[in-house]
Design a protein around this motif. Structure first.
Motif, PDB file in Angstrom:
ATOM      1  N   TRP A  49       0.771  -1.201   0.094  1.00 36.51           N
ATOM      2  CA  TRP A  49      -0.071   0.021  -0.041  1.00 36.51           C
ATOM      3  C   TRP A  49       0.915   1.031   0.015  1.00 36.51           C
ATOM      4  N   TYR A 149      -7.590   1.731  -8.959  1.00 41.02           N
ATOM      5  CA  TYR A 149      -6.849   1.113  -7.994  1.00 41.02           C
ATOM      6  C   TYR A 149      -7.433   0.525  -6.910  1.00 41.02           C
ATOM      7  N   GLN A 150      -7.122  -0.605  -6.296  1.00 39.89           N
ATOM      8  CA  GLN A 150      -7.554  -0.905  -5.120  1.00 39.89           C
ATOM      9  C   GLN A 150      -7.183   0.082  -4.130  1.00 39.89           C
ATOM     10  N   HIS A 151      -8.155   0.449  -3.204  1.00 44.60           N
ATOM     11  CA  HIS A 151      -7.816   1.445  -2.124  1.00 44.60           C
ATOM     12  C   HIS A 151      -8.413   1.274  -0.976  1.00 44.60           C
ATOM     13  N   LYS A 152      -7.796   1.903   0.187  1.00 48.81           N
ATOM     14  CA  LYS A 152      -8.437   1.923   1.641  1.00 48.81           C
ATOM     15  C   LYS A 152      -8.313   3.128   2.217  1.00 48.81           C
ATOM     16  N   VAL A 165      -8.568  -2.801 -10.722  1.00 55.15           N
ATOM     17  CA  VAL A 165      -9.843  -3.663 -10.672  1.00 55.15           C
ATOM     18  C   VAL A 165     -10.862  -3.148 -11.653  1.00 55.15           C
TER      19      VAL A 165
ATOM     20  N   GLU C 463     -15.595  -1.337  -0.501  1.00 58.69           N
ATOM     21  CA  GLU C 463     -14.177  -0.778  -1.172  1.00 58.69           C
ATOM     22  C   GLU C 463     -14.093   0.495  -0.544  1.00 58.69           C
TER      23      GLU C 463
END
Ligand code: HEM
Ligand code: HEM
Ligand code: FES
Lengths: 168, 404, 466
Positions: A49, A149-152, A165, C463
């Motif tokens: 990350w 983008y994969q995010h958090k 994704v 998500e």
């Protein structure tokens, strides 16, 4: 007679041996080469990350570009990180605001798209592809929506990692 | 007998400027290496007399490829094939090493001129029907040569690793991902990983300076050996009146043919040109003039304009507009015209693939009897459309990029 | 950037309603375009025919070139006076404002245009008046014809700058940008090949009509007329091959640089005209290939390959003529909220869609026509077609192709000119009284139209908050 026959079979044997030696040596040389050519397919990639921004600074309805150093994957011996542009977008939907982190890599031939304030689209200069604010491909050659983008979110801080994704 | 006379005249000529000891030394070497025989073989050949300026395009191509290989070798004295240093090494050349900058300029302009000249060579052999019996295979080798040279051009364009190079490499390595079934794998093999990276550059570097030249050079050898085997065909101006010729006249022409003619098997009357000339010095003179002019042009362009170097590659730049090399404009335009998932392979594989296949099969598709272009409309008209297609595509691409 | 009005001289308006003035100008320009196009295409056909007659020593080519040069001389006289009339009376008198403004931006192209006009007269007159004497120096005559063609092409190039500028203007007083404005090169290529095809179609049309009318009375003319029809038709469909490609690109540039016009043509009120246009395109190809097939048959050869080509082309014709919806335009489908296929209660016909179906049909036309033409030329160049064998069917096919090309030319002019409405010069000048106008926004209002609203996505909450 018998000697001649013997000679011929000896001759045949030698020809066979020449061919076999050639093929064997060729195989010994080719096998590792082919293996090395194919090796990238089997690389394992790790994508940690990385921090992008404080999302409080991102206005609603205006795609905002951040350049972050992401891990490029694969197995390279140098520059493991490359700069990439991430478009952080707050979509103003009917009763909620949603956050997405768009990759700016065109899904056609991977040129960089940018948000065009005149046209109100993500525009790709390579072949004129256009995407709407949420990344949907609306005109030109692109076959798919922009990837995300994969995010958090940790508090208000946005993190992404270089795993894409499918959009929309 | 005549051969012997010619040979001793040649020995005398080759040793004339050097007297005494030098002449003795030459003779000593010649007896062991056979230099004179070699020169004799290379230079003393019959070639068609008329239209010879048009036949100098092949040797101009050859000279330009030699120029590419030579300048390329000396670019390697500085160039470093690494994503961090490739751009820096060339940037150093641009600002601190004027001569190397000229070498680099000549490599780039040499490639540009080469594309024009190889195209003209192709058009000229096509228009004159030189691919017909017995030269079919030489045409096919020519098409392979053309593809190899295109490959060298595109891989070379990736090497500076500036913005232009980076995006060229990105697009080219992404095109292959539209291959059915193995697309992604082929892309990873070419890139050396899922994304563009250091391994991408080393791969294309190896392809540019070793793999493709190692294929190109022997293929050129084969092309020239076959050329020598069949003799230069020339074009219709060398065969005017073959149709009205009587059997006896034709037989006489065949019997008097100088080596390497008659070219057999061939259509009746086309085995020997009407008038022959010496390869040396008549044809070589024309070749020399044309090649010198081209090299001069390349040199001047290299000095005056040189090879551009854009900013170092930056995958995150937002205001950069990638433009392909001009010789790839028609293909780039096809990318624009075939939008969305399943049509993309039509534009990038099927149409160019069909085109290349048809080009290779030209000698077998063209069954026309004559050689004059205006008597072969069924090949000239479709070919005209193909050329128009390429020109239009290029023009449209220029228009699109200019107005971005 | 708006064109500056303050420095424009005040012109007295002729007392005539703007609607009538517009109609007059439009009519005159359409007629003028057809003449000019025939002229340019005719010159290159003239040069090629004369060259072929010279090299192949063929009586048909010689006779044809001589006839063609006479016709070209006569039409030049008519078309030229039409042009002068258009500039002098109509533009200056009826659309003075427009003409003066355009003149200021495009001064040099107009000067070049006038010069090329003189060049055309200098080359054409000797050919017209001294054809046989020039024949003694055949190379010179062919050279003069080529010069004529180059001259006409330059003329066309310059006027295309003007026409494309009106659709996709660039900043005034930046000459390179004006010369190479976004639709200039597509329009240029489009007209370049279109003019040759049009000239070929005129020749085919004339031959077809004469075959029907004259050959009963003068049977000795039949072989020549048959040959002439075949010769014209090869140009007509041969050069139309390039049109799908160029037209596609042209539309793309309009989409990018004059979105409102594009929207009108593809999705809005003009989409029916566009549908009719692709229908005509399909008719040119299909009837043309049908002619090739039957003409070979008329001389006693069965060509299954040509029959297959005809069927394929017919299929593509059906496909491309399918409307994309049952409504007048996509706009109204969207307004009625019925953009689902008909079997789901909507109005859309999916295989009428531009991408991929109409595009597929266009590619098919291109490929099939090249193949058919190659096969046909094989028969023709081996002397297998006996001239004079053509029947009434072939004569009617020639006429049909000729009429289709003529209609498509007029229709395209109409579409291009009206797609700009209400503008005369996109975003810069209105037709109505030709007043100056500041652009409402850089790209026009329609960009936020229905297309970009499609596909709002919902992101899974997981998500958002992992
Ligand atoms: C690396 C590139 C090439 C080199 C160095 C090369 C060299 C030559 C030379 C020196 C000749 C004899 C002189 C002449 O006729 O011009 C020749 C002839 C010929 N080349 Fe090439 N060539 C190349 C590429 C090609 C290509 C791309 C084609 C066609 C696709 C082609 C087809 C032919 C044919 C058919 C001939 C025989 C001409 C005749 O006999 O009249 N070559 N080539
Ligand atoms: C037909 C043969 C060749 C062609 C058409 C060709 C073409 C090119 C082109 C177009 C470039 C890009 C130049 C630029 O953008 O600045 C390039 C670069 C380069 N080529 Fe070649 N090349 C050929 C053969 C070779 C060979 C045989 C070598 C080495 C022995 C070589 C070594 C290089 C190197 C080191 C570069 C990078 C330096 C630079 O970009 O200026 N090339 N080549
Ligand atoms: S790369 Fe974006 S449109 Fe082709």
């Amino acid at each position: 007679m018998s000697i001649a026959q013997k000679r011929i079979s000896r001759r045949k044997f030698m020809i066979l041996a020449i061919n076999a030696a050639g093929a064997g040596a060729g195989l010994l040389i080719a096998a590792p080469i082919v293996g090395s050519i194919l090796s990238p397919i089997f690389y394992k990639s790790k994508y940690p990350w990385v921090m992008v921004a404080d999302i409080q600074h991102v206005p609603v309805g205006v795609p905002t570009a951040y350049v972050v150093m992401v891990d490029q994957g694969g197995d390279s011996w140098q520059v493991p990180k490359v700069p990439r542009t991430v478009y952080v977008v707050k979509l103003n939907l009917i009763n909620q605001v949603q956050l997405i982190a768009l990759s700016n890599v065109c899904t056609h031939m991977q040129c960089d798209v940018h948000w065009d304030i005149n046209l109100n689209v993500f525009f790709c200069p390579c072949h004129g592809g256009e995407y709407s604010m949420d990344g949907t491909n609306i005109a030109g050659p692109p076959p798919q929506p922009l990837f995300r983008y994969q995010h958090k979110l940790v508090g208000n801080t946005l993190f992404i990692r270089n795993v894409l994704v499918g959009g929309s | 007998m005549a051969d012997e006379l010619q040979r001793s005249a040649l020995v005398a000529k080759l040793t004339r400027p050097v007297a005494g000891l030098m002449a003795t030394t030459y003779r000593w070497v010649d007896e062991r290496l056979g230099v004179t025989d070699l020169v004799h073989q290379l230079l003393y050949e019959a070639v068609p007399k008329r239209g010879a300026w048009a036949y100098s395009l092949g040797s101009a191509t050859l000279i330009l490829i030699v120029l590419q290989i030579t300048t390329g070798m000396f670019l390697l004295w500085t160039y470093v094939p690494s994503t961090t240093e490739a751009w820096q090494s060339l940037n150093f050349i641009e600002y601190h090493d004027e001569f190397a900058a000229i070498v680099r300029g000549m490599h780039l302009w040499g490639a540009y001129v080469l594309f024009v000249v190889i195209g003209m060579h192709m058009v000229r052999t096509f228009v004159s029907g030189s691919y017909k019996k017995p030269r079919e295979l030489n045409w096919i080798i020519g098409v392979v040569l053309f593809l190899l040279v295109l490959g060298l051009g595109i891989t070379g364009a990736m090497l500076p690793w500036d913005q232009a190079a980076y995006w060229t490499a990105t697009v080219v390595t992404h095109v292959v991902s539209y291959l059915p079934i193995f697309g992604t794998q082929v892309q990873e093999i070419l890139r050396g990983g899922p994304q563009m990276g250091p391994a991408t550059l080393t791969r294309f570097f190896a392809i540019h300076i070793w793999l493709l030249p190692a294929l190109l050079v022997p293929m050129i050898g084969l092309h020239l050996i076959l050329l020598r085997r069949h003799g230069e065909h020339g074009s219709w101006v060398n065969y005017e009146g073959v149709e009205e010729e009587t059997e006896a006249e034709r037989a006489k022409r065949m019997a008097n043919a100088e080596a390497p003619y008659p070219a057999l098997p061939s259509d009746p009357g086309y085995a020997v040109p009407m008038d022959l000339d010496e390869f040396f010095p008549s044809q070589v003179f024309k070749d020399a003039v044309v090649s010198f002019g081209l090299v001069l042009l390349i040199f001047v362009m290299a000095v005056v304009i040189g090879a551009p170097l854009e900013r170092a590659a930056n995958p995150a730049a937002l205001n950069y507009v990638p433009t392909p090399e001009w010789f790839f404009l028609p293909l780039d335009q096809l990318l624009v015209q075939f939008p969305q998932a399943w049509m993309i392979p039509v534009g990038v594989f099927i149409i160019p693939g069909i085109g290349t296949t048809l080009l290779m099969l030209v000698p077998f598709l063209d069954r026309t009897p004559g050689r004059q272009p205006w008597r072969r409309p069924e090949v000239m008209v479709p070919a005209l459309f193909v050329v128009l297609f390429l020109v239009f595509e290029a023009l449209l691409a220029v228009n699109r990029l200019f107005n971005l | 950037m708006p064109l500056i009005a303050s420095t424009t001289p005040q012109l007295t308006q002729v007392p005539i309603s703007t609607g009538m003035a517009t109609a007059l100008v439009a009519l005159l320009m359409l007629a003028h375009v057809q003449f000019a196009a025939w002229q340019q295409g005719g010159y290159i056909i003239l040069a090629v025919s004369d060259f072929m007659g010279w090299k192949r020593k063929s009586a048909n080519y010689d006779r044809f070139s001589k006839g063609l040069v006479t016709a070209l001389g006569a039409t030049f006289a008519i078309g030229g006076s039409l042009a002068i009339f258009a500039v002098m009376i109509l533009f200056l008198g009826l659309w003075g404002h427009f003409y003066v403004d355009l003149q200021k931006v495009l001064f040099w192209p107009f000067v070049g245009e006038a010069a090329a006009f003189v060049g055309e007269i200098i080359c054409l007159y000797p050919l017209y008046a001294r054809w046989d004497r020039l024949g003694h120096v055949r190379g010179l005559r062919v050279g003069l014809e080529l010069l004529l063609f180059i001259n006409a092409s330059l003329q066309m190039l310059l006027i295309n700058v003007v026409a494309s500028y009106m659709l996709t203007p660039r900043p005034a007083f930046n000459l390179p940008a004006i010369l190479l404005n976004p639709t200039e090169i597509p329009l240029e290529i489009h007209r370049f090949v279109g003019n040759i095809a049009w000239a070929g179609a005129v020749i085919a049309l004339v031959a077809g009509i004469r075959l029907l009318l004259r050959s009963g009375r003068r049977p000795e003319l039949r072989p020549y007329l048959d040959w002439m029809g075949h010769y014209g038709l090869i140009y007509a469909i041969g050069f139309t091959i390039a049109q799908p490609l160029v037209g596609w690109e042209y539309a793309k540039e309009i989409q990018l640089h004059a979105y409102a016009s594009w929207y009108d043509m593809m999705l809005g009120g003009l989409s029916v005209a566009f549908l009719f246009q692709v229908f005509l395109l399909g008719s040119i190809f299909t009837v043309g290939i049908f002619y090739l097939w039957r003409r070979v048959r008329a001389s006693g050869f069965r060509s299954p390959a040509l029959a297959v080509c005809t069927v394929l082309s017919f299929g593509a014709w059906l496909l491309i003529s399918t409307p994309s919806s049952l409504a007048w335009s996509y706009e109204s489908v969207f307004a009625a909220n019925a953009n689902v296929p008909i079997w789901q209660g909507g109005l859309l016909i999916p295989w009428g869609a531009m991408i991929p179906w109409k595009l597929t049909a266009l590619v098919a036309f291109t490929g099939v026509t090249i193949v058919a033409l190659t096969i046909y030329l094989k028969y023709a160049s081996r002397g297998k077609l006996r001239w004079g064998d053509a029947g009434r069917g072939q004569a009617f096919s020639l006429i049909a192709v000729g009429i289709s090309v003529s209609l498509i030319m007029a229709l395209m002019g109409f579409i291009r000119e009206s797609s700009r409405g209400p503008f005369l010069i996109t975003n810069q000048m209105l037709i109505n009284q030709q007043q100056n106008f500041s652009p409402p926004s850089a790209t026009g209002p329609a960009l936020n139209g229905p297309a970009s609203n499609a596909g709002v996505s919902i992101i899974l909450p997981t998500e958002l908050h992992p």
